[in-house]
Design an enzyme around this catalytic site. Structure first.
Site, PDB file in Angstrom:
ATOM      1  N   MET A 188       0.821  -1.218   0.000  1.00  0.00           N
ATOM      2  CA  MET A 188       0.000   0.000   0.000  1.00  0.00           C
ATOM      3  C   MET A 188       0.852   1.264   0.000  1.00  0.00           C
ATOM      4  O   MET A 188       0.337   2.357  -0.182  1.00  0.00           O
ATOM      5  CB  MET A 188      -0.915   0.022   1.233  1.00  0.00           C
ATOM      6  CG  MET A 188      -2.009  -1.030   1.222  1.00  0.00           C
ATOM      7  SD  MET A 188      -3.342  -0.622   0.078  1.00  0.00           S
ATOM      8  CE  MET A 188      -3.161  -1.920  -1.126  1.00  0.00           C
ATOM      9  N   LYS A 189       2.123   1.142   0.280  1.00  0.00           N
ATOM     10  CA  LYS A 189       3.042   2.296   0.311  1.00  0.00           C
ATOM     11  C   LYS A 189       2.401   3.496   1.003  1.00  0.00           C
ATOM     12  O   LYS A 189       2.316   4.606   0.463  1.00  0.00           O
ATOM     13  CB  LYS A 189       3.483   2.679  -1.099  1.00  0.00           C
ATOM     14  CG  LYS A 189       4.338   1.629  -1.788  1.00  0.00           C
ATOM     15  CD  LYS A 189       4.918   2.121  -3.083  1.00  0.00           C
ATOM     16  CE  LYS A 189       5.725   1.062  -3.803  1.00  0.00           C
ATOM     17  NZ  LYS A 189       4.900  -0.069  -4.322  1.00  0.00           N
TER      18      LYS A 189
ATOM     19  N   GLN B 266      11.215  -0.181 -14.905  1.00  0.00           N
ATOM     20  CA  GLN B 266      12.228  -0.379 -13.856  1.00  0.00           C
ATOM     21  C   GLN B 266      13.585   0.142 -14.335  1.00  0.00           C
ATOM     22  O   GLN B 266      13.954  -0.039 -15.491  1.00  0.00           O
ATOM     23  CB  GLN B 266      12.346  -1.872 -13.512  1.00  0.00           C
ATOM     24  CG  GLN B 266      11.077  -2.478 -12.948  1.00  0.00           C
ATOM     25  CD  GLN B 266      10.792  -2.044 -11.513  1.00  0.00           C
ATOM     26  OE1 GLN B 266      11.537  -1.250 -10.921  1.00  0.00           O
ATOM     27  NE2 GLN B 266       9.698  -2.533 -10.957  1.00  0.00           N
TER      28      GLN B 266
ATOM     29  N   GLY C 178       1.563  10.877  11.054  1.00  0.00           N
ATOM     30  CA  GLY C 178       1.686   9.668  11.861  1.00  0.00           C
ATOM     31  C   GLY C 178       0.350   9.110  12.325  1.00  0.00           C
ATOM     32  O   GLY C 178       0.110   7.901  12.238  1.00  0.00           O
TER      33      GLY C 178
ATOM     34  N   PHE D 289       1.684   6.710   3.191  1.00  0.00           N
ATOM     35  CA  PHE D 289       2.432   7.913   3.575  1.00  0.00           C
ATOM     36  C   PHE D 289       1.431   8.970   4.008  1.00  0.00           C
ATOM     37  O   PHE D 289       0.540   9.349   3.241  1.00  0.00           O
ATOM     38  CB  PHE D 289       3.261   8.433   2.400  1.00  0.00           C
ATOM     39  CG  PHE D 289       4.090   9.641   2.761  1.00  0.00           C
ATOM     40  CD1 PHE D 289       5.321   9.484   3.384  1.00  0.00           C
ATOM     41  CD2 PHE D 289       3.633  10.922   2.508  1.00  0.00           C
ATOM     42  CE1 PHE D 289       6.084  10.590   3.747  1.00  0.00           C
ATOM     43  CE2 PHE D 289       4.391  12.038   2.860  1.00  0.00           C
ATOM     44  CZ  PHE D 289       5.623  11.871   3.479  1.00  0.00           C
TER      45      PHE D 289
HETATM   46  O1  OMP Z   1       6.916  -1.722  -2.949  1.00  0.00           O
HETATM   47  C1  OMP Z   1       7.042  -2.367  -4.005  1.00  0.00           C
HETATM   48  O2  OMP Z   1       6.609  -3.510  -4.080  1.00  0.00           O
HETATM   49  C2  OMP Z   1       7.830  -1.772  -5.083  1.00  0.00           C
HETATM   50  C3  OMP Z   1       8.807  -0.873  -4.715  1.00  0.00           C
HETATM   51  C4  OMP Z   1       9.735  -0.426  -5.650  1.00  0.00           C
HETATM   52  O3  OMP Z   1      10.671   0.323  -5.333  1.00  0.00           O
HETATM   53  N1  OMP Z   1       9.608  -0.859  -6.933  1.00  0.00           N
HETATM   54  C5  OMP Z   1       8.615  -1.696  -7.345  1.00  0.00           C
HETATM   55  O4  OMP Z   1       8.571  -2.056  -8.524  1.00  0.00           O
HETATM   56  N2  OMP Z   1       7.678  -2.139  -6.420  1.00  0.00           N
HETATM   57  C6  OMP Z   1       6.563  -3.014  -6.852  1.00  0.00           C
HETATM   58  O5  OMP Z   1       7.096  -4.249  -7.319  1.00  0.00           O
HETATM   59  C7  OMP Z   1       6.383  -4.710  -8.458  1.00  0.00           C
HETATM   60  C8  OMP Z   1       7.349  -4.883  -9.591  1.00  0.00           C
HETATM   61  O6  OMP Z   1       6.685  -5.354 -10.717  1.00  0.00           O
HETATM   62  P1  OMP Z   1       7.458  -5.708 -12.062  1.00  0.00           P
HETATM   63  O7  OMP Z   1       8.261  -4.503 -12.463  1.00  0.00           O
HETATM   64  O8  OMP Z   1       6.358  -5.999 -13.032  1.00  0.00           O
HETATM   65  O9  OMP Z   1       8.329  -6.908 -11.770  1.00  0.00           O
HETATM   66  C9  OMP Z   1       5.275  -3.701  -8.733  1.00  0.00           C
HETATM   67  O10 OMP Z   1       4.092  -4.212  -8.144  1.00  0.00           O
HETATM   68  C10 OMP Z   1       5.719  -2.450  -7.994  1.00  0.00           C
HETATM   69  O11 OMP Z   1       4.611  -1.729  -7.481  1.00  0.00           O
END
Ligand code: OMP
Length: 308
Positions: A143-144, A267, A149, A146
């Site tokens: 859910m990340k 990515q 608090g 933010f």
């Molecule tokens: O918190 C996460 O899961 C996350 C953090 C991060 O820095 N980068 C990241 O890609 N993710 C999650 O990890 C998954 C990566 O998915 P793919 O790039 O398809 O392998 C996605 O669901 C993103 O939301």
């Protein structure tokens, strides 16, 4: 439990016009479920018929009017699937029905799933409950969070009533500390996100983030998240070895993982599954290379073979 009530309310939304659409995936989820046999015990599942029901073990699953019930089974009544849970598959598909279908195709190859924001309005919590309670899978709810608090603490307190394994919040110390307060008394592990794996230095500049080396900033954010009480952190595999070396280092979970030759998508800081594990990562998160594959089960098995 509050968790039960939340799902009952969602499933009863039919009478609320504009919320009709939100309820549809939930109904379909349990329709689909009846046709699946996964790797788990044949227990009664949740379709709702308005009368009190019993599980195959005789346990009372309760009844609900026009909805389904969020069931938390005692651990001894579940069949846990024993698998290599270093691989977490991100179920980044549109709704719970598609998620359940994908998990069915992956079967006993995968024991740990991530459910994220993309499925928030598509039955993500219902799917989490289904995969955990009925199929013995571990669940990472991404859910990340933010916020101030008090708000983070309240949100996590609510989520902690579901039977989840991991939950992400941003790795800022005040957020992590609040999330830990909210999770107190539960088994929910709080993971702090350091710097998203889709970002590079230019993205940090665009977001007015502190100047300096991205790698060092990520390691420093991990250190501060651990100091604030995080059970683990999210980073790229590229930073994992330095974060593993931190005093007080705990769980390290890395998205940004790509089998050799896979498309990167959005990515930017990526490594292969084998490199990530060699860097000291506890769990890798892989989404598109699995769920977009023609044969997702074979794709997951190839990743697992690389970890062996
Ligand atoms: O918190 C996460 O899961 C996350 C953090 C991060 O820095 N980068 C990241 O890609 N993710 C999650 O990890 C998954 C990566 O998915 P793919 O790039 O398809 O392998 C996605 O669901 C993103 O939301």
């Amino acid at each position: 439990m509050l968790g039960h009530h939340a799902l009952l309310v969602l499933a009863d939304r039919d009478g609320l016009g504009g919320l009709q659409e939100a309820a549809r995936p939930f109904r379909e989820l349990f329709h689909v479920h009846r046709q699946y046999s996964f790797c788990k015990a044949p227990v009664l599942v949740a379709p709702c018929c308005g009368t009190p029901r019993s599980g195959s073990d005789g346990s009372d699953l309760g009844g609900s009017r026009g909805g389904f019930k969020h069931v938390i089974r005692p651990a001894e009544q579940r069949r846990e699937c024993v698998m290599d849970d270093r691989l977490i598959v991100a179920l980044d598909v549109p709704n719970a029905v598609a998620g359940l279908d994908l998990a069915g195709r992956l079967g006993d190859a995968v024991g740990f799933y991530k459910i994220g924001l993309g499925m928030l309005t598509g039955g993500g919590l219902a799917l989490a409950n289904e995969l955990k309670q009925e199929h013995g899978k571990r669940i990472f709810l991404d859910m990340k969070l933010f916020d101030i608090g008090a708000t983070v603490e309240a949100a996590v307190r609510g989520l902690a009533q579901f039977d989840l394994d991991f939950l992400t919040v941003h790795g800022d110390p005040h957020v992590v500390a609040a999330a830990k307060q909210g999770a107190a008394g539960s088994n929910l592990k709080i993971l702090g996100v350091t710097i998203l794996t889709s970002l590079d230095r230019a993205d940090l500049d665009a977001g007015m983030m502190q100047a300096g080396d991205l790698h060092q900033i990520t390691v420093e954010r991990a250190a501060r998240a651990f100091e604030a009480g995080a059970d683990g952190i999210i980073c790229s595999p590229r930073e994992a070895a330095d974060i593993r070396a931190l005093p007080g280092s705990r769980l390290i979970v890395t998205p940004g993982v790509r089998p050799a030759g896979s498309a990167l998508g959005d990515q930017k800081r990526v490594e292969t599954p084998a490199s990530a594990i060699a860097a000291g990562v506890d769990h890798i998160v892989v989404g598109r290379p699995v769920w977009q594959a023609a044969d997702p089960r074979a794709a997951a098995q190839a990743i697992l073979a690389e970890l062996a």
